[in-house]
Design a protein around this motif. Structure first.
Motif, short mmCIF file in Angstrom:
data_model
loop_
_atom_site.label_atom_id
_atom_site.label_comp_id
_atom_site.label_asym_id
_atom_site.label_seq_id
_atom_site.Cartn_x
_atom_site.Cartn_y
_atom_site.Cartn_z
N GLU A 345 -46.28 -19.19 -77.95
CA GLU A 345 -46.36 -19.05 -76.46
C GLU A 345 -45.35 -17.60 -75.85
O GLU A 345 -44.76 -16.62 -76.94
N VAL A 347 -43.52 -15.71 -73.77
CA VAL A 347 -41.74 -15.66 -73.45
C VAL A 347 -40.91 -14.51 -71.98
O VAL A 347 -41.20 -13.78 -72.73
N SER A 352 -41.06 -19.61 -71.02
CA SER A 352 -42.21 -19.90 -71.05
C SER A 352 -42.86 -19.38 -70.15
O SER A 352 -42.67 -20.16 -69.69
#
Length: 455
Positions: A345, A347, A352
């Motif tokens: 992801e 982030v 996120s």
């Protein structure tokens, strides 16, 4: 192409007659609105009473475009060639262009007690970059009240400070003009050589630079700070923009000071405090404001490239600044970090970022870069001047910064026309312009994946 249908045409005519509106996308309506404001400003600046020496129609159009798009590039000197009427028209165009005509339209509708139609809601959502209709009214009032309060306080401080050397009326008039220009990141000035005479004046420099920062971080950030008041309670987006703004400003400040402190044509002739103020102002103003306190034509190429990078990044979303925006830049940095370190992801501050946001950021950077490249290519055909000056002028126009290496007034007509297009596109946003030309359609067809080599 669709065949002519008399029933369809009749229904379209009745709809236009009934509503007074064509079925157009919100970005297209925004573009038309800004264009109408530019044309109105052009006519006003073309009037004989607007200038001390008659302006050509194109000069009036260029100045109106620069004001409405809050850029600050000029083909005539506002201080010496425009009358007081012309200067007032110019700064009103800056205010309307900076806050956006939609803000005033929404506030007017609310004040009159009218409910917003679905079309008006879509238009306001596009203008304010919001996803919730319930936030439109709050955002509209926030934009208006915040702007007026900040500009009024700054104008009062500058009036009292400049009153020492100028008559009260003149000091007040110039203070109001520069407060509006600085907060809207326009960079227009009524002093010779922009703000060069205040290069070592801490009150003027810190006041103007504060206005530029406040106008450039974005109204959602200002609203969140006023509402939450504590760092721990601020939204992740607010924290990211504040940290990004601080980092970029300090990086530019230190870099310009280190690169130019021995250059006698820029910082070298100033005292240490003067060098600090000049380097700070140049770093802040490169974030799409356009004021100058030193001769930027004498900067080293390294410093010039640094300023081009700062102009390209710009300020925060839903602000008076342009560029690709700080949020876009930081999202792409986070995406690159996630890819390099094999993170699933993207982030930021333990939150996120959606793939759609990453794709939008990437598309915005690519479209902006492509526009800059094509514009530089065209201008190298039109002009026989140093390449870095062309690149600087193009990025300045596209990011609506307004800094110039004393090139804009001396360009050929095709190049000046190109700059007006870049200012208009830069203010609306490249993606908004693309969206206005081609309505987005979602396909229900899904294709199988394939391996594709990149890098």
């Amino acid at each position: 192409m669709r065949n002519w249908d008399p029933v369809y045409s009749l229904s379209s005519y009745r709809r236009v007659r009934r509503t007074g509106l064509l079925r157009a996308s919100p970005p297209f309506v925004l573009a038309v609105g800004f264009l109408c404001l530019i044309l109105l400003g052009t006519l006003l600046l073309w009037l004989p009473i607007a200038s001390l020496r008659p302006l050509t129609l194109f000069q009036a159009f260029f100045m109106a475009t620069s004001a409405v798009t809050v850029t600050g590039l000029t083909v005539v000197d506002p201080a010496s060639q425009l009358s007081q009427f012309g200067q007032v028209v110019l700064i009103l165009l800056v205010q309307l262009g900076g806050l956006g005509f939609v803000t005033f339209a929404v506030i007017s509708a609310i004040t009159l007690g009218h409910k917003m139609s679905l079309k008006h809601q879509a238009l306001a959502l596009e203008a304010f970059n919001q996803t919730s209709v319930s936030k439109i009214r709050h955002t509209a009032f926030l934009v208006f009240k915040t702007s007026i309060i900040i500009e009024a306080v700054a104008a009062l401080i500058l009036t009292l400070w400049w009153w020492r050397d100028l008559p009260l009326g003149t000091a007040s008039y110039r203070a109001i003009f520069h407060a509006i220009a600085a907060f809207n990141n326009a960079g227009l000035s009524l002093f010779p050589s922009s703000l060069a005479q205040f290069v070592a004046d801490p009150v003027t420099i810190l006041m103007v630079s504060s206005l530029i920062i406040l106008g450039g971080i974005g109204f959602p950030v200002l609203g969140d700070i006023v509402k939450k008041k504590r760092w721990t309670r601020l939204l992740p987006y607010t924290k990211v923009i504040l940290l990004g703004t601080l980092t970029l400003n300090l990086t530019g400040f230190v870099s310009i000071w280190l690169l130019e402190f021995n250059n006698p044509a820029t910082l070298g002739a100033l005292s240490v405090p003067g060098q600090a103020l000049a380097a700070w102002m140049q770093s802040v103003t490169a974030r799409t404001a356009g004021f100058t306190t030193i001769d930027i034509t004498q900067l080293h190429d390294t410093s010039t490239l640094l300023i081009i990078m700062l102009m390209f990044i710009g300020g925060g979303s839903l602000s008076t600044a342009s560029g690709i925006k700080i949020g876009t830049f930081i999202v792409l940095l986070a995406a690159v970090y996630s890819y390099i370190f094999h993170k699933k992801e993207v982030v930021l501050l333990k939150r996120s970022i959606s793939p759609d946001t990453v794709q939008k950021s990437l598309a915005l950077v690519l479209v902006t870069t492509a526009l800059a490249f094509c514009s530089v290519l065209l201008m190298t055909i039109f002009e026989d001047v140093p390449f870095i000056s062309i690149l600087f002028e193009v990025v300045s126009a596209l990011s609506t910064t307004g800094l110039s290496r004393d090139l804009t007034p001396h360009l050929s007509l095709p190049s000046q026309v190109l700059l007006t297009v870049l200012m208009f596109v830069g203010r609306l946003g490249p993606l908004t312009l693309v969206y206005s030309l081609a309505t987005r359609k979602r396909s229900r067809v899904r294709y199988p994946e394939t391996e594709f080599q990149v890098g």
